[in-house]
Design a protein around this motif. Structure first.
Motif, PDB file in Angstrom:
ATOM      1  N   SER A  52      -7.801   5.785  -5.920  1.00  0.00           N
ATOM      2  CA  SER A  52      -7.007   6.572  -6.864  1.00  0.00           C
ATOM      3  C   SER A  52      -7.543   6.478  -8.287  1.00  0.00           C
ATOM      4  N   ALA A  53      -8.363   5.471  -8.565  1.00  0.00           N
ATOM      5  CA  ALA A  53      -8.925   5.307  -9.913  1.00  0.00           C
ATOM      6  C   ALA A  53      -9.751   6.534 -10.284  1.00  0.00           C
ATOM      7  N   PRO A  54      -9.683   6.989 -11.534  1.00  0.00           N
ATOM      8  CA  PRO A  54      -9.019   6.390 -12.702  1.00  0.00           C
ATOM      9  C   PRO A  54      -7.629   6.963 -12.999  1.00  0.00           C
ATOM     10  N   ALA A  55      -7.014   7.688 -12.052  1.00  0.00           N
ATOM     11  CA  ALA A  55      -5.720   8.324 -12.307  1.00  0.00           C
ATOM     12  C   ALA A  55      -4.647   7.266 -12.557  1.00  0.00           C
ATOM     13  N   PRO A  56      -3.738   7.473 -13.495  1.00  0.00           N
ATOM     14  CA  PRO A  56      -2.686   6.496 -13.784  1.00  0.00           C
ATOM     15  C   PRO A  56      -1.844   6.188 -12.551  1.00  0.00           C
ATOM     16  N   LEU A  57      -1.703   4.892 -12.232  1.00  0.00           N
ATOM     17  CA  LEU A  57      -1.003   4.468 -11.019  1.00  0.00           C
ATOM     18  C   LEU A  57      -0.213   3.202 -11.304  1.00  0.00           C
ATOM     19  N   TRP A  58       1.054   3.208 -10.911  1.00  0.00           N
ATOM     20  CA  TRP A  58       1.927   2.043 -11.059  1.00  0.00           C
ATOM     21  C   TRP A  58       2.483   1.720  -9.682  1.00  0.00           C
ATOM     22  N   ILE A  59       2.087   0.577  -9.144  1.00  0.00           N
ATOM     23  CA  ILE A  59       2.576   0.119  -7.841  1.00  0.00           C
ATOM     24  C   ILE A  59       3.655  -0.928  -8.074  1.00  0.00           C
ATOM     25  N   VAL A  60       4.805  -0.685  -7.487  1.00  0.00           N
ATOM     26  CA  VAL A  60       5.946  -1.574  -7.656  1.00  0.00           C
ATOM     27  C   VAL A  60       6.284  -2.226  -6.318  1.00  0.00           C
ATOM     28  N   ARG A  61       6.528  -3.505  -6.338  1.00  0.00           N
ATOM     29  CA  ARG A  61       6.963  -4.288  -5.185  1.00  0.00           C
ATOM     30  C   ARG A  61       6.086  -4.081  -3.938  1.00  0.00           C
ATOM     31  N   PRO A  62       4.788  -4.331  -4.058  1.00  0.00           N
ATOM     32  CA  PRO A  62       3.956  -4.312  -2.850  1.00  0.00           C
ATOM     33  C   PRO A  62       4.314  -5.497  -1.965  1.00  0.00           C
ATOM     34  N   GLY A  63       3.883  -5.433  -0.712  1.00  0.00           N
ATOM     35  CA  GLY A  63       4.089  -6.563   0.179  1.00  0.00           C
ATOM     36  C   GLY A  63       3.289  -7.767  -0.282  1.00  0.00           C
ATOM     37  N   PRO A  64       3.657  -8.950   0.170  1.00  0.00           N
ATOM     38  CA  PRO A  64       2.993 -10.173  -0.310  1.00  0.00           C
ATOM     39  C   PRO A  64       1.514 -10.254   0.024  1.00  0.00           C
ATOM     40  N   LYS A  65       1.055  -9.489   1.013  1.00  0.00           N
ATOM     41  CA  LYS A  65      -0.354  -9.555   1.399  1.00  0.00           C
ATOM     42  C   LYS A  65      -1.173  -8.385   0.842  1.00  0.00           C
ATOM     43  N   PHE A  66      -0.574  -7.605  -0.025  1.00  0.00           N
ATOM     44  CA  PHE A  66      -1.294  -6.470  -0.601  1.00  0.00           C
ATOM     45  C   PHE A  66      -2.513  -6.969  -1.384  1.00  0.00           C
ATOM     46  N   ALA A  67      -3.692  -6.404  -1.079  1.00  0.00           N
ATOM     47  CA  ALA A  67      -4.950  -6.860  -1.690  1.00  0.00           C
ATOM     48  C   ALA A  67      -5.153  -6.172  -3.032  1.00  0.00           C
ATOM     49  N   LYS A  68      -4.462  -6.654  -4.059  1.00  0.00           N
ATOM     50  CA  LYS A  68      -4.516  -6.003  -5.366  1.00  0.00           C
ATOM     51  C   LYS A  68      -5.892  -6.113  -6.018  1.00  0.00           C
ATOM     52  N   ALA A  69      -6.726  -7.035  -5.521  1.00  0.00           N
ATOM     53  CA  ALA A  69      -8.070  -7.174  -6.108  1.00  0.00           C
ATOM     54  C   ALA A  69      -8.869  -5.879  -5.952  1.00  0.00           C
ATOM     55  N   TRP A  70      -8.629  -5.123  -4.891  1.00  0.00           N
ATOM     56  CA  TRP A  70      -9.345  -3.853  -4.696  1.00  0.00           C
ATOM     57  C   TRP A  70      -9.054  -2.869  -5.830  1.00  0.00           C
ATOM     58  N   PRO A  71      -7.787  -2.452  -6.028  1.00  0.00           N
ATOM     59  CA  PRO A  71      -7.558  -1.477  -7.108  1.00  0.00           C
ATOM     60  C   PRO A  71      -7.850  -2.039  -8.495  1.00  0.00           C
ATOM     61  N   GLU A  72      -7.587  -3.315  -8.720  1.00  0.00           N
ATOM     62  CA  GLU A  72      -7.881  -3.877 -10.039  1.00  0.00           C
ATOM     63  C   GLU A  72      -9.367  -3.760 -10.357  1.00  0.00           C
TER      64      GLU A  72
END
Length: 812
Positions: free
Chosen positions: A760-780
């Motif tokens: 989705s980058a670089p479009a503005p995206l706000w993810i709220v309350r992902p599951g505990p195993k969500f791999a946020k390192a990818w989008p970051e």
């Protein structure tokens, strides 16, 4: 009161209470007040969780000739309908009050009256009973439920669903796609590239497994009159073997290199040892070709593996028996083309029935096949009846005729039979494929014949193929010299590879072991593509992953000209107007119910709110606008809600079935529920952006609808900002089945939520309350590489409605 004997019961899952209330930042002050539609019926496992003690009023909106009653037995509440005088005009019915304890739970179920015929068809018996079009639980008995209809329903004179033909429509394996050649050669080049990508993704060959050593074993030469036969075992995957026989001409070619032919067999009971299969291998060898005849998975030497390799977990990873069998063909071609006596520039392929499927699939995917002869398989209707010929997504918007056309401009002959599904080859399949050959200037390289036999690859059919392939592969112009004479087939035990002297490897993988190994390999391949691990190659990885995601989701963004729109009803409220419409892609028979809230003073911006409960999520049970919608309206934004397929007005309360009709190999030909609903989201976004008074469109999505929105986000054009509340939803590969709304074939093949967020980058995206195993390192990492780090947010708690509305409207 307990359900009466003979009643069948369906639970209506009402996922409310403190957890759900916090998931829905727009809930009213009483978090246990909630609105439900028949689309909640499949969620059988949950109950209603009440935060506070007290009484809840239960109301239903249903036809007047349905009289509903409510009974309670402990924690189980049963709703039962009976026929009553009156017409089908809907009305609200008050079913009374439920006393609940703080932090207590209840299950609410719909009871179906016993069927008159105890021997009724099982499919009929399993259909859910009629349900109320709307059900409301409310702590305030003074609320007027009629105001709720202003948001939740376009039509208020009927509970009939929107006239969307998809509810009753499913393509079967006995339907083609009416393929015709496109208008230009350039259009065909573009189309053929897309179809090949679709095939590779659908077959689980995107990414393909690593090409590990084949470790060929070739032994036990049988000397025959004019040819030899050898036994061959290849290790096409670690611990997974492919057996076959190699036929060689006794006389060495003058040039030192011979043409070669791959021979996949059809669904003969005895597989490759069938006499008709042996016959063509013998004849080709006598004519001077090297021939490799090999097993289908689960036949002959691989019989212990069985001819089955598919389950829900494999489907979610994009893996299948068809893909496994095609991989065997690719690896067989790898080995055959490297033999010292084989000319790699002259390799053909021919097979019948299921082997015909392998022939045109391998030919389409691998241009090392120079001449192709699929026999009794390429048809305008029947596409293949076995699990080895069907894979999720493979024939969406395409069919076997188009697959066969991908052979162009290489020589190909189609052979049909009057007694099977290829009877109309000359009038349908052949002209369509010849149109492609004409586009690319090689119409002389395509031929077809139909013989008056049942399904076969008999001597008459073989002679036709000998003549064609003899000319194009072996340079034999005299067709009479290629005809088959007397052949002496071998007894099965003489050519099977595994016996006492050469037993099957003790460590051959079972289906379960191979499943685990393939999934681990694919997981490792995906992890290697992570932008957090390999920033240098992320641009190439992005293209690769987006292709996979695009094929698996399968949505299109319709142009304004492709959209149909019909206004249904409008209502004026203080400060805004409510307009109900039905929209859809004009050519697809869709009728998506949408509602637009238009403020008196609009700023030209619009937000689409996607929610599991569809349009009703824009309202409170009191019939007032929900918190998020109210906050957006206050800022001058229009708000759009919609009922995707099988939600709200898009489901039939008289038959609240939440899927298309069940057909054999459904996912090969039809989108999943999740894909249908993601397409509806794309259609609504496109429609919203086409409105003349709208200059910017954003998206807010919650729950399972949020899951779908995040998966679809890289494919949705024209969005300013996207806020997704996942409410803890995950796509981890656990032992349980994913809900139907997110059970997308191939979901894990492209990496699921983490990949979609990164793409989705670089479009503005706000993810709220992902599951505990969500791999946020990818989008970051992806947003960092796109120099858009500030455009990505992730939060573990749901923001207040006014805070979210400000970000959607202003971006801060």
């Amino acid at each position: 009161m307990k359900p009466r004997p003979g009643d069948s019961v369906f639970f209506l899952c009402l996922a409310v209470g403190l957890a759900a209330a916090s998931a829905r930042g727009d809930q009213p002050s009483d978090p246990t007040a909630a609105i439900f539609t028949p689309s909640d019926l499949p969620k059988l496992a949950r109950g209603v969780a009440f935060a506070n003690a007290g009484e809840r009023t239960v109301r239903v909106w249903s036809p007047s000739n349905q009289s509903w009653t409510l009974t309670r037995e402990g924690d189980v509440v049963t709703l039962r309908a009976a026929s009553s005088p009156g017409d089908s005009t809907p009305r609200w019915q008050d079913l009374g009050k439920l006393a609940v304890a703080a932090h207590g739970t209840l299950k609410i179920q719909i009871a179906e009256p016993p069927k008159a015929d105890a021997k009724a068809d099982n499919k009929e018996a399993s259909a859910p009973p009629a349900a109320p079009a709307l059900l409301v639980l409310d702590s305030d008995p003074e609320h007027d439920p009629r105001r709720l209809l202003d948001f939740a329903r376009g039509r208020v004179d009927s509970t009939e669903p929107a006239a969307d033909r998809r509810r009753e429509q499913a393509r079967t394996n006995r339907e083609g796609n009416d393929f015709h050649a496109p208008a230009t050669a350039a259009a065909w080049r573009d189309r053929s590239a897309h179809v090949r990508d679709q095939m590779r993704v659908a077959l689980g060959l995107w990414p393909a497994p690593p090409k590990t050593p084949l470790n060929p074993q070739v032994y036990d030469v049988l000397e025959r009159d004019g040819y030899t036969i050898e036994k061959v075992v290849l290790e096409t995957l670690p611990g997974f073997t492919l057996s076959g026989n190699l036929y060689r001409p006794s006389k060495k070619p003058v040039s030192g290199k011979a043409p070669a032919i791959l021979c996949p067999h059809g669904h003969w009971e005895v597989g490759r040892v069938q006499e008709d299969v042996q016959a063509r291998c013998i004849r080709w060898a006598k004519l001077g070709a090297v021939v490799f005849m090999y097993d289908m998975v689960g036949y002959n030497d691989s019989k212990p593996f069985t001819h089955a390799f598919l389950n829900d977990r494999l489907r979610r990873w994009g893996l299948s028996l068809f893909g496994l069998q095609t991989w065997n063909s690719i690896r067989a071609l790898d080995w055959l083309s490297t033999l010292p006596d084989v000319d790699p520039a002259r390799i053909g392929c021919t097979g019948e029935s299921g082997g015909g499927t392998q022939t045109f699939i391998l030919t389409a995917l691998d241009d090392r096949i120079k001449v192709s002869a699929p026999v009794v398989m390429v048809s305008d209707w029947f596409q293949g009846g076995c699990v080895c010929e069907n894979a999720a997504g493979l024939r969406h918007h395409t069919d076997n005729i188009e697959f066969a056309a991908l052979c162009a401009p290489r020589p190909m002959i189609l052979v049909g039979a009057s007694g099977d599904w290829t009877a109309k080859t000359m009038s349908l399949a052949f002209p369509a494929i010849r149109g492609v050959y004409s586009l690319v200037g090689s119409v002389d390289r395509i031929e077809a014949q139909v013989f008056d036999f049942p399904h076969n690859y008999n001597q008459t059919s073989r002679n036709a193929v000998y003549a064609f392939m003899g000319r194009w592969l072996l340079g034999i112009e005299d067709s009479a010299s290629t005809r088959e004479g007397d052949q002496t087939p071998e007894k099965p035990e003489a050519i099977l590879t595994f016996e006492a002297k050469h037993p099957a490897p003790a460590d051959r993988k079972t289906p379960e072991q191979l499943e685990a190994a393939l999934i681990k390999t694919l997981g490792d391949q995906l992890e290697a593509l992570s932008p957090a691990h390999d920033a240098t190659n992320w641009q190439a990885a992005k293209r690769f992953l987006k292709t996979s995601l695009s094929v698996r989701v399968g949505l299109e963004t319709p142009s304004p000209e492709a959209l149909a729109q019909r206004e249904v009803r409008r209502v004026d409220r203080e400060g805004f107007r409510i307009v109900h419409s039905q929209i859809g892609r004009r050519a697809n028979g869709e009728a998506i119910p949408v509602v637009r809230l238009i403020p008196t003073h609009s700023n030209g911006r619009l937000t689409v709110i996607a929610d599991d409960q569809g349009k009703s999520a824009l309202a409170t049970p009191a019939g007032e606008v929900s918190e998020l919608a109210r906050a957006l309206l206050a800022r001058g934004q229009s708000v759009v809600g919609f009922d995707p397929l099988f939600v709200g007005e898009s489901i039939d309360p008289a038959k609240p079935i939440t899927h298309r009709p069940v057909v054999d190999h459904f996912h090969t030909y039809n989108p999943s529920v999740a894909a249908d609903q993601m397409q509806d989201l794309a259609t609504v976004v496109s429609w919203a952006g086409s409105q003349p008074d709208v200059r910017e469109v954003s998206l807010a999505a919650r729950g399972l609808a949020g899951f779908q929105a995040l998966i679809a986000r890289p494919l949705l054009g024209g969005l300013a900002r996207t806020a997704v509340d996942l409410n803890g939803a995950e796509d981890t590969d656990g032992s349980g089945d994913l809900p139907a709304e997110i059970d997308l074939p191939g979901l894990f093949q492209f990496g699921g939520l983490r990949t979609a967020a990164a793409l989705s980058a670089p479009a503005p995206l706000w993810i709220v309350r992902p599951g505990p195993k969500f791999a946020k390192a990818w989008p970051e990492a992806a947003y960092d590489l796109a120099d858009a780090k500030a455009q990505f947010r992730i939060a573990t708690e749901a923001p207040p409605a006014d805070r979210l509305a400000r970000w959607i409207d202003e971006g801060n």
